[in-house]
Design an enzyme around this catalytic site. Sequence first.
Site, PDB file in Angstrom:
ATOM      1  N   ARG A   1       0.831  -1.207   0.000  1.00  7.31           N
ATOM      2  CA  ARG A   1       0.000   0.000   0.000  1.00  7.31           C
ATOM      3  C   ARG A   1       0.865   1.256   0.000  1.00  7.31           C
ATOM      4  O   ARG A   1       0.583   2.217  -0.702  1.00  7.31           O
ATOM      5  CB  ARG A   1      -0.944  -0.015   1.215  1.00  7.31           C
TER       6      ARG A   1
ATOM      7  N   LEU B   1      -1.302   6.976   8.848  1.00  4.87           N
ATOM      8  CA  LEU B   1      -2.414   6.019   8.851  1.00  4.87           C
ATOM      9  C   LEU B   1      -2.143   4.902   7.846  1.00  4.87           C
ATOM     10  O   LEU B   1      -2.858   4.742   6.858  1.00  4.87           O
ATOM     11  CB  LEU B   1      -3.725   6.735   8.503  1.00  4.87           C
ATOM     12  N   PRO B   2      -1.096   4.112   8.081  1.00  8.77           N
ATOM     13  CA  PRO B   2      -0.839   3.005   7.156  1.00  8.77           C
ATOM     14  C   PRO B   2      -1.979   1.996   7.215  1.00  8.77           C
ATOM     15  O   PRO B   2      -2.606   1.821   8.267  1.00  8.77           O
ATOM     16  CB  PRO B   2       0.473   2.414   7.679  1.00  8.77           C
ATOM     17  N   HIS B   3      -2.269   1.385   6.081  1.00 10.70           N
ATOM     18  CA  HIS B   3      -3.365   0.421   6.047  1.00 10.70           C
ATOM     19  C   HIS B   3      -3.149  -0.580   4.928  1.00 10.70           C
ATOM     20  O   HIS B   3      -2.398  -0.324   3.989  1.00 10.70           O
ATOM     21  CB  HIS B   3      -4.718   1.129   5.902  1.00 10.70           C
ATOM     22  N   ALA B   4      -3.822  -1.712   5.060  1.00  7.11           N
ATOM     23  CA  ALA B   4      -3.697  -2.773   4.063  1.00  7.11           C
ATOM     24  C   ALA B   4      -4.944  -3.637   4.090  1.00  7.11           C
ATOM     25  O   ALA B   4      -5.600  -3.771   5.123  1.00  7.11           O
ATOM     26  CB  ALA B   4      -2.470  -3.621   4.358  1.00  7.11           C
TER      27      ALA B   4
END
Length: 154
Positions: free
Chosen positions: A50, A64-67
Site C-alpha cells: 500500500r 495512517l498506514p493500512h492494508a
Amino acid sequence: MDLSKLLNPSSVRFIGQTTSKKRLFQDIGEVVAAAHGVNASVALEGLQERESMGPTGVGHGIALPHARLHSLDRIVGVFMRLEKPLEYDSVDRLPVDLVFALFAPKDSGVDHLKALALVSRTMRDESICTKLRANSDPAKLYAILIESRAPQAA
C-alpha cells in the site's frame, strides 16, 4: 462503528525508538500478529504494498498506514505512539509520532473506508492528539482512543 471494535489493549503500544519506516512496519506486523492473530509477514507485505502507491503520512505528525489482507474476517487496528518522531515522507514533510494502522479483509469494501474515516476523524482532533502525545502508558493511550469516539447519546 467505534474504535473499541478495531483495537484491544494489546494492540496499543508506546515505542521508544524505531530506525526506519520499514522497521516501524515490522513492529506493526508483530503487534497485529500478537493482538489479532494476523500473520506478521503478510501484514508487513500488505503495508509495504500500500505504501508503494503513496505515503500514508497525513501530516501533523500522524500516519495512517493500512492494508487489505485475504486472511482477515474483520477490520482490526494497531496504534503506536513513537517517543522519537520518525521521518516518514508525510504530505507536510514533518516526522511522524502517532501511527494508527488498519488491516481489513480484501473484500471489505465500504466498511474499510468507514473505519479509515473514523480513524482519520479521531486523529484530526487536536485535543486527542495532545493527550496521546502526553502519555506513554499503553493502557492510558488505549483509554484515550476508546473514550475519544465513544458513541454519543442523543
